[in-house]
Design a protein around this motif. Sequence first.
Motif: not given
Length: 501
Positions: A423-429
Amino acid sequence: MPLLTLKDLSHSRGLPLFSGLDLSLEKGERLGLVAANGHGKSTLLRLISGEEEPTAGDITRARGLKIAHLAQEIPDDPRPVRELVAEGLGPEAAEYEGWRADVALADLGFSIEAAEGPLSALSGGWQRLAMLARAVVGEPDLLLMDEPTNHLDLARIGALERWVLSAGLTLVIASHDRAFLDAVTTHTLFLRPERSRSFALPYSPALAALDEQDAADGRRFENEMRKASSLRRQAAKLKNIGINSGSDLLLTKTKQLSERAAALEEGARPAHRERGAGLIRLANAGTHAKALVSFDETTVEAPGGRPLYRFGPAWIERGDRVVLMGPNGAGKTQLVNRVLGAIRGEDETIRAAATLVLGHSAQDLGQIDGAGTAFGTINGRFDVGDDRARSLLAGAGLTPDQQKAPLPALSGGQRARLAMLVLRLQQPNFYLLDEPTNHLDIDGQETLQEELLDKEATCLIVSHDRSFIRNVASRLWVIEGRRLVEVEDPEPVFAALLAEG
């Protein structure tokens, strides 16, 4: 006489899981067992049950003590539930006391149809309750329970709480469900590599007492180190005086002061610092959109097309942490799937902002399957390079061996932390999280809470975890009958759902 006594008990797997553990358990006590993932809870339960032997120390069980163990893992068994439960009586008793299986299942809320059906046809929560019925049908003196609330909705958790409080059993419960521990335990053991601590209190007051003891240990350590430093300064001054004056007496005194300082330093024990199971960090990519997800009048349906509930119009705006609550089967995951479809442009009544970047964690953590290993998951999906991938995984609490192991060989907690790293590496908003605390230890749950709050994350979260909901939710959506409604206070919802079981 205690039912169970642990004396100077230690167990190691490369590093010590716990050492010098002393504990006695009296009849009727309900002990909550708390530690980070991979730090010895399940191992201690297996040692108590006799399935494993300790590295050192003694376990004394009362004569004739009958122990039952509800493990985390659910067997893949196609047999009817009633047959599986009756097997817990033993081959002889099962023939003429099979009615006990019916009573045990009824006490835990099973219908006749569910009891006669195969275990594999049940949801994960009902499978866990079936295994609990199997564990208690033989009327054990001591019941060991490993994460008993995993996959249970609040109605079933409420039923389990009432069952525990009425059963009168002596229990050891390893759990990450803080509210459950507060509701049912009388004692708490914080399991540590050194200096494990136990209290005759439920989890929350025991944690406060533990924090006080740790703070006192910290102050004591600092005082002792200051004394040792002072003694060494005095010894250095006397040594210079003794050398200059040629006094053997002062040199002897210097040696004595140095020895006292060394003894203080050797005996001083720093305050405990939890060796966590790995960090959880999240990211929050920017967006200019006010509403990341918009809902027109929407009907949510079961997989077969049967209408479940309606709601809308509604919006999830930047910074909203929306928690969706309701009993199992009400249609929470169906709404999650509808939002996923909207983000792919496949839904006419739900719209996602063009700038939305999704971070999705499914209840079964299926989003991390397919790459074979944890290393393959990170190195294959993200352009970070081999060394950086290993470093990121180590930060998530995965050792080099675990990074290379097949994903099914990892524990639920390890897979959950890997999912949080993805999740962190996907850089979501926008975070779409379905039961994110199911396999996280208490440290991981608290870290996830802090990250969601600190990053002002926008989320739609499905959860049955009362402590997590209380700490995280800025908005509450509740499925009530055939409508989804927004409420201000979670406590009446908790009370209603807990009472349904």
